[in-house]
Design a protein around this motif. Sequence first.
Motif, PDB file in Angstrom:
ATOM      1  N   LYS A  12     120.000  -3.941  65.248  1.00 42.46           N
ATOM      2  CA  LYS A  12     118.954  -4.963  65.323  1.00 42.46           C
ATOM      3  C   LYS A  12     118.321  -4.876  66.687  1.00 42.46           C
ATOM      4  CE  LYS A  12     120.376  -8.583  62.250  1.00 42.46           C
ATOM      5  NZ  LYS A  12     121.036  -9.847  62.157  1.00 42.46           N
ATOM      6  N   SER A  13     117.046  -4.593  66.722  1.00 46.71           N
ATOM      7  CA  SER A  13     116.385  -4.514  68.010  1.00 46.71           C
ATOM      8  C   SER A  13     115.914  -5.898  68.406  1.00 46.71           C
ATOM      9  CB  SER A  13     115.218  -3.541  67.925  1.00 46.71           C
ATOM     10  OG  SER A  13     114.375  -3.941  66.883  1.00 46.71           O
ATOM     11  N   ILE A  14     115.530  -6.005  69.664  1.00 47.74           N
ATOM     12  CA  ILE A  14     115.144  -7.310  70.201  1.00 47.74           C
ATOM     13  C   ILE A  14     113.892  -7.863  69.534  1.00 47.74           C
ATOM     14  CG2 ILE A  14     114.484  -8.523  72.294  1.00 47.74           C
ATOM     15  CD1 ILE A  14     117.308  -7.928  72.438  1.00 47.74           C
ATOM     16  N   PRO A  15     112.838  -7.078  69.306  1.00 46.23           N
ATOM     17  CA  PRO A  15     111.644  -7.675  68.685  1.00 46.23           C
ATOM     18  C   PRO A  15     111.908  -8.236  67.296  1.00 46.23           C
ATOM     19  CG  PRO A  15     111.081  -5.586  69.638  1.00 46.23           C
ATOM     20  CD  PRO A  15     112.560  -5.691  69.729  1.00 46.23           C
ATOM     21  N   LEU A  16     112.788  -7.568  66.506  1.00 49.67           N
ATOM     22  CA  LEU A  16     113.065  -8.100  65.177  1.00 49.67           C
ATOM     23  C   LEU A  16     113.870  -9.377  65.254  1.00 49.67           C
ATOM     24  CD1 LEU A  16     113.766  -4.756  63.408  1.00 49.67           C
ATOM     25  CD2 LEU A  16     111.818  -6.258  63.132  1.00 49.67           C
ATOM     26  N   PHE A  17     114.773  -9.435  66.198  1.00 48.47           N
ATOM     27  CA  PHE A  17     115.541 -10.660  66.401  1.00 48.47           C
ATOM     28  C   PHE A  17     114.607 -11.798  66.784  1.00 48.47           C
ATOM     29  CE2 PHE A  17     119.328 -12.954  67.227  1.00 48.47           C
ATOM     30  CZ  PHE A  17     119.086 -13.761  68.314  1.00 48.47           C
ATOM     31  N   LEU A  18     113.656 -11.479  67.675  1.00 48.68           N
ATOM     32  CA  LEU A  18     112.686 -12.487  68.095  1.00 48.68           C
ATOM     33  C   LEU A  18     111.827 -12.942  66.931  1.00 48.68           C
ATOM     34  CD1 LEU A  18     111.293 -11.509  71.593  1.00 48.68           C
ATOM     35  CD2 LEU A  18     112.534 -13.547  70.916  1.00 48.68           C
ATOM     36  N   LEU A  19     111.460 -12.000  66.063  1.00 50.95           N
ATOM     37  CA  LEU A  19     110.625 -12.352  64.915  1.00 50.95           C
ATOM     38  C   LEU A  19     111.349 -13.329  64.000  1.00 50.95           C
ATOM     39  CD1 LEU A  19     107.924 -11.667  63.598  1.00 50.95           C
ATOM     40  CD2 LEU A  19     109.073  -9.896  62.320  1.00 50.95           C
ATOM     41  N   ARG A  20     112.650 -13.037  63.765  1.00 51.25           N
ATOM     42  CA  ARG A  20     113.390 -13.945  62.905  1.00 51.25           C
ATOM     43  C   ARG A  20     113.596 -15.302  63.569  1.00 51.25           C
ATOM     44  NH1 ARG A  20     115.520 -13.448  58.032  1.00 51.25           N
ATOM     45  NH2 ARG A  20     115.326 -11.231  57.801  1.00 51.25           N
ATOM     46  N   LEU A  21     113.771 -15.287  64.882  1.00 49.26           N
ATOM     47  CA  LEU A  21     113.904 -16.549  65.604  1.00 49.26           C
ATOM     48  C   LEU A  21     112.619 -17.362  65.510  1.00 49.26           C
ATOM     49  CD1 LEU A  21     116.223 -17.694  67.250  1.00 49.26           C
ATOM     50  CD2 LEU A  21     115.132 -16.850  69.297  1.00 49.26           C
ATOM     51  N   LEU A  22     111.472 -16.683  65.633  1.00 49.74           N
ATOM     52  CA  LEU A  22     110.190 -17.367  65.513  1.00 49.74           C
ATOM     53  C   LEU A  22     109.987 -17.927  64.112  1.00 49.74           C
ATOM     54  CD1 LEU A  22     107.733 -15.089  67.468  1.00 49.74           C
ATOM     55  CD2 LEU A  22     108.274 -17.439  67.954  1.00 49.74           C
ATOM     56  N   ALA A  23     110.391 -17.153  63.099  1.00 52.65           N
ATOM     57  CA  ALA A  23     110.254 -17.639  61.726  1.00 52.65           C
ATOM     58  C   ALA A  23     111.123 -18.879  61.520  1.00 52.65           C
ATOM     59  CB  ALA A  23     110.642 -16.542  60.744  1.00 52.65           C
ATOM     60  N   LEU A  24     112.347 -18.831  62.047  1.00 54.34           N
ATOM     61  CA  LEU A  24     113.236 -19.993  61.962  1.00 54.34           C
ATOM     62  C   LEU A  24     112.605 -21.195  62.644  1.00 54.34           C
ATOM     63  CD1 LEU A  24     116.076 -21.276  61.496  1.00 54.34           C
ATOM     64  CD2 LEU A  24     116.684 -20.400  63.718  1.00 54.34           C
ATOM     65  N   GLY A  25     112.051 -20.958  63.840  1.00 57.79           N
ATOM     66  CA  GLY A  25     111.415 -22.046  64.557  1.00 57.79           C
ATOM     67  C   GLY A  25     110.242 -22.641  63.794  1.00 57.79           C
ATOM     68  N   ALA A  26     109.452 -21.783  63.154  1.00 64.16           N
ATOM     69  CA  ALA A  26     108.285 -22.287  62.428  1.00 64.16           C
ATOM     70  C   ALA A  26     108.697 -23.147  61.241  1.00 64.16           C
ATOM     71  CB  ALA A  26     107.408 -21.127  61.976  1.00 64.16           C
ATOM     72  N   THR A  27     109.730 -22.718  60.481  1.00 69.78           N
ATOM     73  CA  THR A  27     110.129 -23.534  59.330  1.00 69.78           C
ATOM     74  C   THR A  27     110.782 -24.827  59.780  1.00 69.78           C
ATOM     75  OG1 THR A  27     112.079 -22.156  59.224  1.00 69.78           O
ATOM     76  CG2 THR A  27     110.384 -21.766  57.574  1.00 69.78           C
ATOM     77  N   VAL A  28     111.571 -24.767  60.864  1.00 68.94           N
ATOM     78  CA  VAL A  28     112.189 -26.005  61.365  1.00 68.94           C
ATOM     79  C   VAL A  28     111.109 -26.978  61.823  1.00 68.94           C
ATOM     80  CG1 VAL A  28     113.537 -26.922  63.271  1.00 68.94           C
ATOM     81  CG2 VAL A  28     114.409 -25.035  61.956  1.00 68.94           C
ATOM     82  N   CYS A  29     110.089 -26.426  62.483  1.00 66.97           N
ATOM     83  CA  CYS A  29     108.979 -27.257  62.957  1.00 66.97           C
ATOM     84  C   CYS A  29     108.254 -27.908  61.786  1.00 66.97           C
ATOM     85  CB  CYS A  29     108.037 -26.370  63.767  1.00 66.97           C
ATOM     86  SG  CYS A  29     106.519 -27.133  64.215  1.00 66.97           S
ATOM     87  N   ALA A  30     107.999 -27.134  60.735  1.00 66.24           N
ATOM     88  CA  ALA A  30     107.309 -27.698  59.570  1.00 66.24           C
ATOM     89  C   ALA A  30     108.139 -28.812  58.943  1.00 66.24           C
ATOM     90  CB  ALA A  30     107.022 -26.594  58.546  1.00 66.24           C
ATOM     91  N   THR A  31     109.466 -28.595  58.846  1.00 66.70           N
ATOM     92  CA  THR A  31     110.343 -29.629  58.278  1.00 66.70           C
ATOM     93  C   THR A  31     110.268 -30.916  59.077  1.00 66.70           C
ATOM     94  OG1 THR A  31     111.857 -27.808  57.885  1.00 66.70           O
ATOM     95  CG2 THR A  31     112.638 -29.983  57.387  1.00 66.70           C
ATOM     96  N   ILE A  32     110.400 -30.767  60.404  1.00 60.94           N
ATOM     97  CA  ILE A  32     110.475 -31.969  61.233  1.00 60.94           C
ATOM     98  C   ILE A  32     109.148 -32.715  61.227  1.00 60.94           C
ATOM     99  CG2 ILE A  32     110.754 -32.733  63.613  1.00 60.94           C
ATOM    100  CD1 ILE A  32     112.822 -30.608  63.951  1.00 60.94           C
ATOM    101  N   VAL A  33     108.044 -31.966  61.284  1.00 64.01           N
ATOM    102  CA  VAL A  33     106.742 -32.624  61.312  1.00 64.01           C
ATOM    103  C   VAL A  33     106.492 -33.363  60.004  1.00 64.01           C
ATOM    104  CG1 VAL A  33     104.271 -32.194  61.386  1.00 64.01           C
ATOM    105  CG2 VAL A  33     105.743 -31.087  63.008  1.00 64.01           C
ATOM    106  N   MET A  34     106.920 -32.765  58.890  1.00 61.85           N
ATOM    107  CA  MET A  34     106.714 -33.435  57.607  1.00 61.85           C
ATOM    108  C   MET A  34     107.600 -34.677  57.486  1.00 61.85           C
ATOM    109  SD  MET A  34     105.043 -33.545  54.851  1.00 61.85           S
ATOM    110  CE  MET A  34     104.319 -32.064  54.241  1.00 61.85           C
ATOM    111  N   VAL A  35     108.818 -34.600  57.994  1.00 61.65           N
ATOM    112  CA  VAL A  35     109.720 -35.739  57.863  1.00 61.65           C
ATOM    113  C   VAL A  35     109.209 -36.927  58.664  1.00 61.65           C
ATOM    114  CG1 VAL A  35     111.989 -36.563  58.577  1.00 61.65           C
ATOM    115  CG2 VAL A  35     111.798 -34.513  57.259  1.00 61.65           C
ATOM    116  N   THR A  36     108.608 -36.647  59.833  1.00 58.90           N
ATOM    117  CA  THR A  36     108.194 -37.753  60.687  1.00 58.90           C
ATOM    118  C   THR A  36     106.796 -38.243  60.374  1.00 58.90           C
ATOM    119  OG1 THR A  36     107.387 -36.180  62.301  1.00 58.90           O
ATOM    120  CG2 THR A  36     109.623 -36.988  62.587  1.00 58.90           C
ATOM    121  N   SER A  37     106.226 -37.828  59.229  1.00 58.20           N
ATOM    122  CA  SER A  37     104.873 -38.277  58.929  1.00 58.20           C
ATOM    123  C   SER A  37     104.952 -39.625  58.218  1.00 58.20           C
ATOM    124  CB  SER A  37     104.168 -37.254  58.046  1.00 58.20           C
ATOM    125  OG  SER A  37     104.775 -37.200  56.795  1.00 58.20           O
ATOM    126  N   HIS A  38     104.403 -40.607  58.837  1.00 64.21           N
ATOM    127  CA  HIS A  38     104.516 -41.967  58.305  1.00 64.21           C
ATOM    128  C   HIS A  38     103.444 -42.804  58.957  1.00 64.21           C
ATOM    129  CE1 HIS A  38     106.556 -46.080  58.497  1.00 64.21           C
ATOM    130  NE2 HIS A  38     106.189 -45.911  57.271  1.00 64.21           N
TER     131      HIS A  38
END
Lengths: 194, 162
Positions: free
Chosen positions: B5-31
């Motif tokens: 696993k090279s560093i850029p691919l690890f970073l890509l997966r980390l970014l994808a994880l961050g984006a989905t977590v961000c979408a979850t949290i933003v949707m949950v706090t919409s009120h």
Amino acid sequence: MAQQAAKNPEVPTRELKGWVIPLLRLFAFSAFVSATVVMALNKQTKAFVVATIGSNPIKATVTAKFQHTPAFVFFVVANSVASMHNLLILAIQSIGRKYDFKGNRFAVIAISDMLTVALVSGGASGAAFMGYLGRKGNSHARWNKICDKFDTFCDHGAGAMIASFIGLVLLIIVNVISIIKLQNRSTANCSVVP
Amino acid sequence: MSKAKSIPLFLLRLLALGATVCATIVMVTSHESTKVLNMTFEAKYSDSPTFKYFLVVNAVASGYSLIILFLSSKNLTWQLVLVSDLVITSLLISSLSAALGVSQVAKKGNLHAGWLPICGQVPKFCDHVAGALVSELIAAIFYFLLLLNSLHNTLDLLTLQA
């Protein structure tokens, strides 16, 4: 292709027949075509009594078409693109045996299959949730349900969505099987078209 | 086939994880709840089953990314990762498309069905949900790139022969 597998002792003997993948792709193509056609011809006209003056009822004619909802328009577009894609791949794989392409055409087929899976999943799911909204309504937003009045429209839409989901599942299966078959072939170093 | 696993691919997966977590949290706090005259308009994500589906899919995708991040590359069989990546990507795109469809009705209304737009009454809720959708779009792009990477790891696209 099966004879070469039998002659070559290194290739695993449990090989798929050559007609399984094209047959599944044909089923997926027919599912997408039927979804497109059923949704594109989805239209229902109904006359409602709006008011009564004296003894004459005043009727208003209301039409439900698929163009009224952008999600259904996207559904029709996505399914037509998917059916064209499947038709193209079927044509390539039936006619392309005579031509000698370079090696990356199978990778292109795999990647474009994945793109089509993404597109169709977006289209089918968007239409499914709009249909759910039409069937149940949303009391919080004060959106009334429409399926109790336009039942044929809703039923045809539901049929089109079911066909699209079946095509999606078949397309995912075809994609995965063709990738795994491609991997086996590339590791066994054969030079035969699928 | 053991591909490090090279560093850029690890970073890509980390970014994808961050984006989905961000979408979850933003949707949950919409009120949002506003008072117009004597009526209270309240908008939450749980009012619409589409947004609940959006939340569930994003949570599942985040958990999946977390698991794949922390499994070492020797335990992974790339075929399994390919299949699950394909399923998760198609689920993400389906949740994005469904939420976009409902948000479009909320913003513009559907006069043929007699559905009035609600974004005029709860504008902050609409903007909040729009933020979640933008994050989801970015996550979908990242997940598609990761899917192409899994395909490359199973097929070794650069040295493919006819």
